[in-house]
Each structure stands twice: as C-alpha cells, then as structure tokens.
Write a protein that holds these residues in place. Structure first.
Motif, short mmCIF file in Angstrom:
data_model
loop_
_atom_site.label_atom_id
_atom_site.label_comp_id
_atom_site.label_asym_id
_atom_site.label_seq_id
_atom_site.Cartn_x
_atom_site.Cartn_y
_atom_site.Cartn_z
N ARG A 1 -3.94 45.67 -18.73
CA ARG A 1 -5.34 45.88 -19.09
C ARG A 1 -5.68 47.36 -19.22
NH1 ARG A 1 -8.19 41.10 -18.37
NH2 ARG A 1 -7.20 39.50 -17.07
N HIS A 2 -5.01 48.18 -18.39
CA HIS A 2 -5.31 49.61 -18.38
C HIS A 2 -4.04 50.40 -18.70
CE1 HIS A 2 -9.08 48.54 -16.38
NE2 HIS A 2 -8.36 47.75 -15.60
N ARG A 3 -4.15 51.69 -18.72
CA ARG A 3 -3.00 52.57 -18.92
C ARG A 3 -1.98 52.32 -17.80
NH1 ARG A 3 -2.51 57.83 -21.22
NH2 ARG A 3 -4.78 57.99 -21.34
N PRO A 4 -0.71 52.12 -18.13
CA PRO A 4 0.29 51.87 -17.09
C PRO A 4 0.51 53.11 -16.23
CG PRO A 4 1.36 52.20 -19.20
CD PRO A 4 -0.12 52.14 -19.47
N SER A 5 0.93 52.87 -15.00
CA SER A 5 1.10 53.97 -14.05
C SER A 5 2.44 54.67 -14.20
CB SER A 5 0.96 53.45 -12.62
OG SER A 5 1.93 52.43 -12.38
#
Length: 531
Positions: free
Chosen positions: A498-502
C-alpha cells in the motif's frame, strides 16, 4: 531409451489441451500434444466461451478471431418453450455474453467447440500427433516416460517428458493409470447429441438464443450460417431409435418440419472432482480433473482457467526462475474452484429442471397455463460473474496483506472488484484502448503510480514489466502514491504494497517467495507478507 524428449507432453486435443499448447509456446516451452482420435471432434460439445476465457484468449491474440466465428451478442440468451415451435414462456439473458459488462474489456461468446478448436490448433506450431493414445506411464526421478500407441500404423513409441499435462477428458486414461479417485455425484445419466439441419427460421430467427429449453430436450443453433443440435436423454433402445422421427416430433408434434440428421453421439454427463490434481510430474486439468454438468457452460471454461494458472508455473520451473515447489500451488488454488464450480453447475441444472417441471405440472393438471412462468432466479443468475472473475487464490504463491476478504456470494453472481492479493486483477483502463489486463503476458507485472522508485530494484532472473498506474485508479487498488501491485502472469495479484516499501530488496524477496525459490518468513524485514 525414449524415442524423443520434450519439456511437456500434453495428453488430449480438446480446448483445454490446445489452449495449454498455445500458452506454453508463448512461454518458449517445447511441448508435444497427443490426441487418441484421428482428428478434432466434429461434435459441437461446449457452447459458451465466457468472459474470463475470452480475457485469456485476448492475451493470446485470439479473441477477435473467436468472436468473428461466433454468434452475434443477441444469441446470448436462453429461452424456455413447450416445443421449439411454440412461443417463449420464459427467457433470461446470459450476462457478459449478450452485451459488454464494465468488469471486463471483452465479451463472452456463444460458439460451438468444433468451431473453436481449429482456431486454437492454429494458434501454435509445436508438434501435434493425432491418432496416438497414451497407454502407459513410468515416473522417474527427473522425468516421465510415456508409452504411446499409434493404432493406425500399429507401432509404439516412448517419449520422455519433464512434465505431463493430462487434459484427456472425464474418462481420463492418465487419471486411471495413476489410480486417482474422484468425489462427487459421478455419472448423472446418459445423453445423446443429434446434429441436424433444418429450416427453423420462422420460429427462431426473430427470437434468437444460444439455447432453447423445451419439454422435449434442449435445442441449440450450431453456427451463424447453419446447423442445429438436439440434446436429449438417451432412450433405452438407442441403437434402434428412429432419430429423424424422434427429432421431428420433438421439434413439434403438429408442425411439419423436415430435419436432416447428420450425426448422433451418445455420452454420459459426469459430475466429480479428482481427489488430486497432481501426481509427481503429472498434472490433471480440465475434465480430467473436474467434470461438471453442461448447464451454465462452466466446464470447458474452468479447464481453460486451469491451464492459464498452470502453464506459467511450468514455464518458470523449466526456465529455472522458479522451483518445482511452485507447482504445488496449482492444486491448492484450482481444486477449491473446481468444487465451487461443480456445486454451481448442479444448482443450475436443478433450477432449469424446476422451470420445466413447474410448466409440465401446470399442463398435466389442466389448470390455466399462464402466458409466462416466473423464473426461480434473478436476471443476473446465469451471469456467474463472481464465479469466473472473482476467484481468490490462497497458496504460497500469494503474499497476503491486511485485506478483509469478502465472503463469496452463494450463487457466484454479483462481482465486486477488489485489489486483494490472490484475486484476478481488475480491468481498469490504462489508456482509452488499453486495459490493465493487456499489460500482462509472459512476465510478472508491477502496477504502480511511481515506476521510478521501483525500477531501481533488482529483479533478475524473473521476467518483469513495470507499468504506470494512473492516479485515478490508486484508491480503487488500495494504494498510496508510492505503493504497488505485483501481478502474476495469470493476471492474479501476487502481492500488494500500500505504501513505499521499507527495503530496496522488497520486490526481489516477493518474487523469490511467489516462485517457490525460498521459504517465506512472515517476520522478514522486507515486509512482503504483511504490508
């Protein structure tokens, strides 16, 4: 020693085997297809190519040709009559066939199997041997040796294959050789298909349909230019039956109809699911794995979805970017679908019989027969869109996230698109003429509103294309500006961020896990399991 070696031996030259051959060729896999009959079947058999199958054929570049040979959309309807020459007492549309649906860029078609198969045969140029029957199998450590008999020439050959794909029908020789049992009702009765020519335009041309259900059997037009088929329970003394006379009386006891009987075929309607879809390097697909009643046109289409699920996995293993363990996900994903499809087909059959039984009882008791009979299902019942477009796969080849899974509808009717991992990726327009489904092929696809960030990640040796997802679709897919969907080659969502990967290794870890190259660790720092 084997006489020849191939990567995949396909057993069975029906639509499922022919589709597998075309898919494998697209993947660069050398296959040999053997079919015990000496030519393609001359009988119509399956009558419907549904929306999901047409999406697969669109991917293969075949959809336009299949549509050109099929009936016009107005034939996507079923009609109920006392006899073929009477007026309708009920009718229903085949949703997704009679007109486009917003859930897909394609429309299903009414067409006969014998019209479809030549198109599928021409879709690949890998070797096909007709009149050759598989009579034995011997499994070895890294291959399968198949004994093939050419009865016309009177000789036998051995072929060594890395894998065998059995698409040899409900009476599968391969399934029987392996001793794989089945569950379900089994044989549901003997039926006869009578192929005939007759001029029925005065009763049918102004009210076209793909199927006419009557009290005297099921009638179906075969080709846009000519031909009919009559499906009826096989009489006790079928060998002595006067088929022209029986057919004329079934069409109408009163009207004079000249019918020219061309072919007669007896067959058994089966209803079962194989207890296993895989035995080592041998995999079952289509009717060999699951046979369902013909009502609703689910059987052939389920088999086409089988091989669409399976062939990319075989290719990955054979090309070396996937481990053999990936093949375990084939049965895990497709066997539950087979059970659901069987239940739906049996329900379809019971509901159709209920319509005719209600009409028959009204006429038997002498009560006033109404002009119309209310159908015991909604107009959208035979759409079954959620059954064919809303399947969710649960296996090690899908990385789950925190999605809330909607419960499937009892009838598989109403389809609500989602971007949940395991689901078929929804049809969304990337450009006015290009669907998300057109972005998928012989590769994994990453859909993201931020391609630049993801392009920096290393993904060798997996085939991967990165596609920009228009901003207007990000909310529908549950993504933020830097999120992404990883789509498997069969169009199902393998992972969602859903968001930028870490981590810059996120995508690589996901491809490793999906392809079975490593055991997935839910606590891995890349966050591929819980996003």
């Amino acid at each position: 020693m084997a006489d020849a070696e191939v990567a995949v031996l396909i057993v069975g030259g029906g639509p499922v085997g022919l589709t597998a051959r075309a898919l494998l060729q697209r993947w660069g896999v050398r296959a040999l297809l053997v079919e015990k009959h000496r030519e393609l079947s001359p009988f119509p058999r399956s009558r419907l190519v549904n929306v999901r199958s047409m999406e697969i054929y669109r991917q293969l570049g075949l959809a336009a040709r299949i549509t050109a040979d099929a009936f016009a959309p107005e034939y996507g309807r079923i009609r109920f009559r006392d006899t073929l020459c009477d007026r309708d007492f009920a009718t229903a549309a085949m949703i997704g066939v009679n007109a486009p649906v917003p859930e897909s860029p394609v429309t299903g078609v009414v067409t006969s199997q014998d019209r479809l198969e030549p198109t599928l045969l021409a879709a690949a140029d890998t070797r096909v041997r007709f009149g050759v029957e598989l009579i034995d199998l011997a499994e070895e450590t890294d291959s399968v040796v198949a004994l093939l008999a050419d009865h016309q020439r009177g000789d036998e050959t051995r072929v060594r294959a890395r894998y065998v794909l059995a698409a040899d029908g409900a009476n599968s020789s391969v399934r029987q050789l392996l001793g794989i049992d089945t569950t379900g009702p089994g044989a549901m009765g003997g039926f006869t298909t009578v192929v005939f020519d007759a001029d029925l335009d005065r009763w049918c041309a102004h009210q076209p349909a793909g199927v006419y259900f009557t009290a005297h059997g099921l009638f179906a037009p075969l080709y846009p230019e000519r031909g009919w088929a009559w499906f009826v329970p096989t009489p006790e003394d079928a060998a002595r039956a006067d088929w022209p006379d029986l057919l004329s009386r079934a069409i109408s006891p009163s009207a004079e109809v000249q019918a020219d009987v061309l072919r007669v075929q007896h067959w058994v309607m089966n209803a079962f699911v194989a207890e296993r879809f895989r035995h080592g390097r041998i995999l079952l697909a289509g009717d060999a794995a699951h046979a369902v009643p013909i009502v609703g046109g689910l059987g052939m289409n389920a088999g086409i979805a089988d091989v669409h699920n399976l062939c990319w996995k075989l290719a990955g293993v054979l090309h070396g970017w996937a481990e053999p363990g990936l093949l375990e996900s084939y049965e895990t994903e497709r066997q539950p679908v087979a059970h659901l499809t069987l239940r739906q087909a049996v329900a379809n059959t019971q509901l159709l019989l209920q319509v005719q039984n209600r009409r028959r009882e009204q006429r038997r008791t002498g009560e006033a027969v109404p002009v119309n009979v209310e159908l015991p299902w909604s107009e959208r019942y035979f759409a079954q869109l959620d059954l064919v477009l809303g399947v969710t796969y649960h296996s090690n080849a899908v990385l789950t996230d925190d999605s809330t899974r909607p419960e499937p509808s009892d009838t598989g009717t109403d389809h609500i698109p989602t971007a949940e991992p395991g689901r078929r990726m929804s049809h969304l327009w990337l450009t006015p003429n290009r669907s998300t489904l057109d972005a998928f092929g012989e590769w994994f696809t990453l859909l993201t509103p931020d391609p630049t960030h993801w392009e920096q990640q290393s993904t060798a040796p997996w085939p991967l294309h990165i596609e920009a997802l228009p901003d207007e679709h990000t909310d529908l897919c549950g993504l933020r500006p830097y999120g992404a969907l990883l789509i498997r080659p069969d169009g199902h969502i393998g992972a969602r961020w859903r968001h930028r990967p870490s981590s810059d290794a996120t995508l690589r870890h996901a491809l490793t896990a999906i392809s079975g190259s490593a055991t997935r660790d839910s606590s891995a720092p890349d966050g591929t399991s819980h996003c």
